[in-house]
Design a protein around this motif. Structure first.
Motif, short mmCIF file in Angstrom:
data_model
loop_
_atom_site.label_atom_id
_atom_site.label_comp_id
_atom_site.label_asym_id
_atom_site.label_seq_id
_atom_site.Cartn_x
_atom_site.Cartn_y
_atom_site.Cartn_z
N TRP A 270 0.81 -1.21 0.00
CA TRP A 270 0.00 0.00 0.00
C TRP A 270 0.85 1.27 0.00
CZ3 TRP A 270 -4.37 -1.26 4.07
CH2 TRP A 270 -5.23 -2.21 3.50
N THR A 271 1.44 1.54 -1.13
CA THR A 271 2.09 2.84 -1.32
C THR A 271 1.01 3.89 -1.50
OG1 THR A 271 2.12 2.53 -3.72
CG2 THR A 271 4.03 1.72 -2.48
N ASN A 272 1.39 5.15 -1.52
CA ASN A 272 0.41 6.21 -1.76
C ASN A 272 -0.27 6.03 -3.11
OD1 ASN A 272 0.88 7.46 0.71
ND2 ASN A 272 2.40 8.87 -0.11
N ALA A 273 0.52 5.62 -4.11
CA ALA A 273 -0.04 5.40 -5.44
C ALA A 273 -1.04 4.25 -5.44
CB ALA A 273 1.07 5.13 -6.45
N ARG A 274 -0.72 3.19 -4.70
CA ARG A 274 -1.63 2.04 -4.64
C ARG A 274 -2.93 2.42 -3.92
NH1 ARG A 274 -2.72 -2.36 -7.58
NH2 ARG A 274 -4.14 -3.68 -6.39
N LYS A 275 -2.81 3.16 -2.83
CA LYS A 275 -4.00 3.60 -2.11
C LYS A 275 -4.88 4.46 -3.00
CE LYS A 275 -2.43 3.60 2.72
NZ LYS A 275 -2.19 4.46 3.90
N SER A 276 -4.25 5.32 -3.78
CA SER A 276 -5.00 6.18 -4.69
C SER A 276 -5.78 5.34 -5.70
CB SER A 276 -4.06 7.14 -5.41
OG SER A 276 -4.77 7.95 -6.32
N LEU A 277 -5.15 4.29 -6.22
CA LEU A 277 -5.82 3.40 -7.17
C LEU A 277 -6.98 2.68 -6.50
CD1 LEU A 277 -6.04 1.94 -9.88
CD2 LEU A 277 -4.34 0.29 -9.03
N LEU A 278 -6.79 2.20 -5.28
CA LEU A 278 -7.86 1.51 -4.57
C LEU A 278 -9.06 2.42 -4.38
CD1 LEU A 278 -5.80 -0.42 -1.84
CD2 LEU A 278 -6.76 -1.32 -3.97
N ARG A 279 -8.81 3.69 -4.05
CA ARG A 279 -9.90 4.65 -3.87
C ARG A 279 -10.57 4.98 -5.20
NH1 ARG A 279 -10.84 7.12 0.72
NH2 ARG A 279 -11.94 8.74 -0.42
N THR A 280 -9.77 5.29 -6.20
CA THR A 280 -10.32 5.69 -7.49
C THR A 280 -11.18 4.59 -8.08
OG1 THR A 280 -8.44 7.14 -7.93
CG2 THR A 280 -9.73 6.45 -9.82
N SER A 281 -10.70 3.35 -8.00
CA SER A 281 -11.41 2.23 -8.62
C SER A 281 -12.69 1.86 -7.88
CB SER A 281 -10.48 1.01 -8.71
OG SER A 281 -10.13 0.54 -7.42
N ARG A 282 -12.85 2.36 -6.68
CA ARG A 282 -14.07 2.10 -5.92
C ARG A 282 -14.93 3.36 -5.78
NH1 ARG A 282 -10.45 -1.51 -4.50
NH2 ARG A 282 -11.10 -3.58 -3.75
N VAL A 283 -14.37 4.37 -5.15
CA VAL A 283 -15.14 5.57 -4.83
C VAL A 283 -15.49 6.35 -6.09
CG1 VAL A 283 -15.17 7.71 -3.50
CG2 VAL A 283 -14.05 5.66 -2.55
N ASN A 284 -14.50 6.69 -6.89
CA ASN A 284 -14.75 7.47 -8.09
C ASN A 284 -15.59 6.70 -9.10
OD1 ASN A 284 -12.90 8.99 -6.67
ND2 ASN A 284 -11.65 9.52 -8.44
N ALA A 285 -15.29 5.41 -9.25
CA ALA A 285 -16.04 4.61 -10.21
C ALA A 285 -17.50 4.46 -9.80
CB ALA A 285 -15.39 3.23 -10.37
N THR A 286 -17.75 4.30 -8.51
CA THR A 286 -19.13 4.20 -8.03
C THR A 286 -19.86 5.52 -8.21
OG1 THR A 286 -18.53 2.49 -6.43
CG2 THR A 286 -20.58 3.67 -6.03
N ARG A 287 -19.17 6.62 -7.96
CA ARG A 287 -19.77 7.94 -8.19
C ARG A 287 -20.19 8.09 -9.66
NH1 ARG A 287 -15.53 11.42 -7.10
NH2 ARG A 287 -16.00 11.14 -4.88
N ALA A 288 -19.30 7.68 -10.57
CA ALA A 288 -19.61 7.78 -12.00
C ALA A 288 -20.75 6.86 -12.40
CB ALA A 288 -18.35 7.45 -12.82
N LEU A 289 -20.78 5.65 -11.83
CA LEU A 289 -21.86 4.71 -12.15
C LEU A 289 -23.21 5.26 -11.70
CD1 LEU A 289 -22.88 1.93 -13.08
CD2 LEU A 289 -22.43 1.10 -10.76
N VAL A 290 -23.27 5.76 -10.49
CA VAL A 290 -24.54 6.29 -9.97
C VAL A 290 -25.00 7.48 -10.81
CG1 VAL A 290 -25.61 7.46 -8.00
CG2 VAL A 290 -24.20 5.42 -7.63
#
Length: 302
Positions: free
Chosen positions: A79-99
């Motif tokens: 869990w580097t900063n880059a990895r954490k960012s990917l984990l967030r983007t792929s869940r939080v941002n993607a769900t926001r876009a889907l909704v």
């Protein structure tokens, strides 16, 4: 029903798509531009989906339900900063876009079943956790809270939202179990840390049944625990796994060594304790296919 599914190539998504199609539903697999199409059948087909722009193929129009299972693997790297960012983007941002995309449809889906995790609670020692329990305060807990918040926005346009807080999914050909089994195959398996941490587990078969139930059961809304009714401590889990595999379980993995090798991920995934119980599923009378760990492991591995 016509159902759109994100994360359709993952362990749960691929199995869910197959069973929904067998049951006669039409399934739209939402695939990113970089994803190679897996083809289709009379009941399943791919629909272009770009969460960065919110673009959703017109073939998804008319969907009566949505299942959101997307997200980069939690164990896909340190869990580097880059990895954490990917984990967030792929869940939080993607769900926001889907909704947002679902909200633009003239006929909105009646239900959105969106994945989450019991990691929502952080490290809770021996506390028994129900769907009403307060969230935790580590990275995984924060990630799950933000993920759920975006999914719940679908309620604003009248869609029923179910937040499936998944436990450790046990399956023979994917997920956590094959990784857990590896040291036992070489005779060097054992408990993790002191082994006292609680593990909330569930079989893939039950996950599929619960997600399908959530699609049709109007009483289910908000968070539900997708976990078996009998959580176990890690020491008990490895004992049963070793017994099923006919291997010893005498080599514990020290907490300090795990932290050294994995960093923050070790505490969040391996050493944290979540004793979650499926209170809401019990309230609607769901009967687990595999409520007991020993029987579950024997069914999966034999």
């Amino acid at each position: 029903m016509k159902i759109v599914v994100t994360g359709a190539t993952g362990l749960v998504g691929a199995a869910l798509v197959a069973v929904l199609a067998r049951e006669g539903h039409t399934v739209c697999r939402l695939v990113r531009p970089s994803t190679k199409s897996t083809g289709g059948t009379v009941r399943t087909f791919d629909v272009p989906w770009d969460p960065e722009t919110g673009s959703l193929g017109a073939a998804a129009v008319g969907a009566e339900a949505a299942v959101n299972l997307g997200g980069a693997s939690i164990v896909g790297g340190r869990w580097t900063n880059a990895r954490k960012s990917l984990l967030r983007t792929s869940r939080v941002n993607a769900t926001r876009a889907l909704v947002a995309a679902l909200g633009k449809m003239n006929a909105k889906p009646s239900v959105l079943v969106s994945a989450s995790a019991v990691g929502f609670y952080g490290n809770r020692a021996d506390e028994t956790l129900t769907e009403q329990s307060a969230p935790g305060n580590n990275f995984l807990a924060s990630l799950a809270q933000d993920w759920e918040t975006e999914a719940l926005r679908a309620e604003e346009f009248g869609t029923r939202v179910v937040l499936a807080r998944l436990g450790i999914i046990l399956a023979s050909d994917g997920g956590a179990l094959p990784e857990m089994m590896l040291p036992f195959k070489f005779g060097v398996g054992g408990r993790i840390g002191d082994g006292k941490q609680w593990m909330s587990w569930v079989t893939l078969e039950d996950v599929l049944a619960i997600l399908r139930l959530a699609l049709i059961k109007s009483e289910l809304r908000g968070p539900i625990h997708v976990v078996a009714p009998e959580p176990v401590r890690n020491a008990e889990f490895v004992k049963e796994l070793a017994k099923t595999m006919h291997r010893p379980a005498i080599f514990p993995a020290p907490a300090f060594a795990l932290r050294l090798a994995m960093g923050e991920m070790a505490d969040a995934l391996l050493l944290s304790s979540q004793r979650a119980v499926p209170q809401k599923l019990a309230s609607v009378g769901y009967s687990f296919v595999s409520p007991n760990l020993r029987n579950a492991l024997e069914t999966i591995l034999t």
